[in-house]
Write an enzyme that holds these catalytic residues in place. Structure first.
Site, PDB file in Angstrom:
ATOM      1  N   GLY A  50      -0.651  14.708   2.324  1.00  0.00           N
ATOM      2  CA  GLY A  50      -1.416  15.668   1.551  1.00  0.00           C
ATOM      3  C   GLY A  50      -1.575  15.285   0.090  1.00  0.00           C
ATOM      4  N   CYS A  51      -1.010  14.150  -0.301  1.00  0.00           N
ATOM      5  CA  CYS A  51      -1.166  13.671  -1.680  1.00  0.00           C
ATOM      6  C   CYS A  51      -2.239  12.600  -1.706  1.00  0.00           C
ATOM      7  CB  CYS A  51       0.141  13.064  -2.201  1.00  0.00           C
ATOM      8  SG  CYS A  51       1.361  14.283  -2.628  1.00  0.00           S
ATOM      9  N   GLN A  52      -3.070  12.619  -2.748  1.00  0.00           N
ATOM     10  CA  GLN A  52      -4.103  11.581  -2.850  1.00  0.00           C
ATOM     11  C   GLN A  52      -3.483  10.244  -3.234  1.00  0.00           C
ATOM     12  OE1 GLN A  52      -6.517  13.244  -6.066  1.00  0.00           O
ATOM     13  NE2 GLN A  52      -6.817  11.226  -6.888  1.00  0.00           N
TER      14      GLN A  52
END
Length: 141
Positions: A50-52
């Site tokens: 969920g982290c870029q």
């Protein structure tokens, strides 16, 4: 210090800055002080989904408290992780699970991040709580 006391300390620190450029610079500086995660923990299983950017988070139980280590390939994200670890590392699993992350809203962090970074922040907090659940189950056995 308790989680609440650490959060209050962070809120006080951020109140010293007049604008968000100064706050971003401070967050980046915090990231530079993040203890380096051992390369052996830079595994896909420790990546936060969920982290870029890439964020690795690892936890271990030490005398009934959880010690977190982390790293990121992005300087701002590294600073955000450093803030979270300052709050949650060396705390008891139950305290982490019961903690509110009020400082995030109080300092206006989420609203000053891009939507993808804000989602990543939420994912980091969720992962920290998941580690706390896992470590608490070890203590219960």
């Amino acid at each position: 210090m308790t989680i609440k006391e650490i959060q209050e300390e962070i809120i006080d620190e951020f109140s010293m800055f007049d604008d968000w450029m100064e706050r971003y610079e401070y967050i980046i500086e915090l990231g530079k002080s993040l203890p380096i995660i051992d390369d052996k923990y830079k595994l896909d299983e420790n990546l936060i989904k969920g982290c870029q950017s890439k964020v690795w988070l690892y936890s271990e139980l030490n005398n009934n408290t959880i010690k977190f280590t982390a790293d990121s390939d992005a300087i701002l994200t590294k600073g955000i992780v450093a803030l979270l670890l300052r709050v949650f590392s060396n705390q008891k699993p139950t305290d982490i699970l019961n903690a509110e992350t009020t400082f995030i809203d109080e300092i206006g962090l989420k609203e000053h991040l891009s939507p993808t970074r804000a989602n990543g922040l939420v994912s980091m907090v969720k992962q920290i709580k998941m580690y706390a659940i896992a470590q608490q189950s070890k203590l219960n056995n």
